[in-house]
Motif scaffolding. Structure first.
Motif, PDB file in Angstrom:
ATOM      1  N   ALA A 173       0.831  -1.201   0.000  1.00 59.05           N
ATOM      2  CA  ALA A 173       0.000   0.000   0.000  1.00 59.05           C
ATOM      3  C   ALA A 173       0.872   1.260   0.000  1.00 59.05           C
ATOM      4  CB  ALA A 173      -0.929   0.000   1.199  1.00 59.05           C
ATOM      5  N   ALA A 174       2.006   1.205   0.687  1.00 62.32           N
ATOM      6  CA  ALA A 174       2.890   2.370   0.751  1.00 62.32           C
ATOM      7  C   ALA A 174       3.609   2.588  -0.572  1.00 62.32           C
ATOM      8  CB  ALA A 174       3.908   2.190   1.869  1.00 62.32           C
ATOM      9  N   SER A 175       3.915   1.505  -1.288  1.00 59.27           N
ATOM     10  CA  SER A 175       4.661   1.651  -2.535  1.00 59.27           C
ATOM     11  C   SER A 175       3.752   1.869  -3.742  1.00 59.27           C
ATOM     12  CB  SER A 175       5.523   0.406  -2.768  1.00 59.27           C
ATOM     13  OG  SER A 175       4.700  -0.721  -2.980  1.00 59.27           O
ATOM     14  N   ALA A 176       2.454   1.655  -3.605  1.00 59.74           N
ATOM     15  CA  ALA A 176       1.520   1.840  -4.718  1.00 59.74           C
ATOM     16  C   ALA A 176       1.358   3.336  -5.007  1.00 59.74           C
ATOM     17  CB  ALA A 176       0.173   1.226  -4.396  1.00 59.74           C
ATOM     18  N   PRO A 177       1.367   3.726  -6.290  1.00 61.51           N
ATOM     19  CA  PRO A 177       1.184   5.147  -6.613  1.00 61.51           C
ATOM     20  C   PRO A 177      -0.247   5.566  -6.307  1.00 61.51           C
ATOM     21  CG  PRO A 177       1.218   3.839  -8.613  1.00 61.51           C
ATOM     22  CD  PRO A 177       1.553   2.916  -7.475  1.00 61.51           C
ATOM     23  N   ARG A 178      -0.359   6.747  -5.744  1.00 56.07           N
ATOM     24  CA  ARG A 178      -1.671   7.276  -5.390  1.00 56.07           C
ATOM     25  C   ARG A 178      -2.061   8.374  -6.368  1.00 56.07           C
ATOM     26  NH1 ARG A 178      -0.513   8.332   0.921  1.00 56.07           N
ATOM     27  NH2 ARG A 178       0.106   6.235   1.450  1.00 56.07           N
ATOM     28  N   ALA A 179      -3.338   8.506  -6.600  1.00 53.30           N
ATOM     29  CA  ALA A 179      -3.842   9.613  -7.424  1.00 53.30           C
ATOM     30  C   ALA A 179      -3.798  10.874  -6.571  1.00 53.30           C
ATOM     31  CB  ALA A 179      -5.260   9.332  -7.867  1.00 53.30           C
ATOM     32  N   PRO A 180      -3.313  11.966  -7.129  1.00 52.00           N
ATOM     33  CA  PRO A 180      -3.245  13.189  -6.326  1.00 52.00           C
ATOM     34  C   PRO A 180      -4.646  13.675  -5.973  1.00 52.00           C
ATOM     35  CG  PRO A 180      -2.524  13.588  -8.586  1.00 52.00           C
ATOM     36  CD  PRO A 180      -2.775  12.132  -8.446  1.00 52.00           C
ATOM     37  N   ALA A 181      -4.877  13.793  -4.695  1.00 50.29           N
ATOM     38  CA  ALA A 181      -6.192  14.192  -4.215  1.00 50.29           C
ATOM     39  C   ALA A 181      -6.461  15.667  -4.505  1.00 50.29           C
ATOM     40  CB  ALA A 181      -6.302  13.923  -2.718  1.00 50.29           C
ATOM     41  N   ALA A 182      -5.424  16.470  -4.528  1.00 52.14           N
ATOM     42  CA  ALA A 182      -5.616  17.906  -4.748  1.00 52.14           C
ATOM     43  C   ALA A 182      -6.164  18.181  -6.142  1.00 52.14           C
ATOM     44  CB  ALA A 182      -4.297  18.642  -4.539  1.00 52.14           C
ATOM     45  N   SER A 183      -5.705  17.459  -7.154  1.00 55.13           N
ATOM     46  CA  SER A 183      -6.175  17.713  -8.508  1.00 55.13           C
ATOM     47  C   SER A 183      -7.636  17.308  -8.666  1.00 55.13           C
ATOM     48  CB  SER A 183      -5.313  16.988  -9.531  1.00 55.13           C
ATOM     49  OG  SER A 183      -5.470  15.598  -9.384  1.00 55.13           O
TER      50      SER A 183
END
Length: 126
Positions: free
Chosen positions: A85-95
């Motif tokens: 979970a830590a290494s998975a890329p996250r979608a930027p929440a701000a955008s």
């Protein structure tokens, strides 16, 4: 005078329930499908699911019980899940927040464009 108390028979040792050696699998969720074996001489605890085939081995000592091996497996699976979970890329929440705000303003502009149309003061006379 009072009666003498009768002597009761001494109770034998209580029977202990054996500890469980089969557990629920974390991956396929089948109950009693995971069997645990502890080889205390070799110092190895082995765990295997009979349904999905998951395997796990860890160190064991003379005090280890099957529940200890199962608990170590649960802890190891949680650690791997957290690492992934830590290494998975996250979608930027701000955008995504900014996009939602932009959509809200677009809707307001559409409402302003058509504000005077559709309702005419003469409609009440009919």
């Amino acid at each position: 005078m009072g009666k003498r108390k009768s002597s009761s028979k001494p109770q034998g040792p209580k029977k202990r329930e054996p500890l469980a050696t089969t557990f629920t699998c974390l991956f396929c969720n089948h109950e009693k499908s995971v069997t645990v074996k502890v080889d205390k001489k070799a110092g190895v605890g082995t765990l295997q699911c009979g349904v999905c085939g998951q395997n796990f081995q860890c160190g064991a000592n003379y005090l280890s019980a099957p529940i200890d091996i199962y608990s170590e497996w649960v802890d190891a699976a949680d650690a791997v899940a957290k690492e992934e979970a830590a290494s998975a890329p996250r979608a930027p929440a701000a955008s995504s927040r900014k996009q939602a705000v932009d959509n809200r303003y677009d809707d307001d502009e559409d409402d302003r464009r058509y504000e005077g149309e559709g309702i005419v003061g003469d409609d009440d006379e009919y």
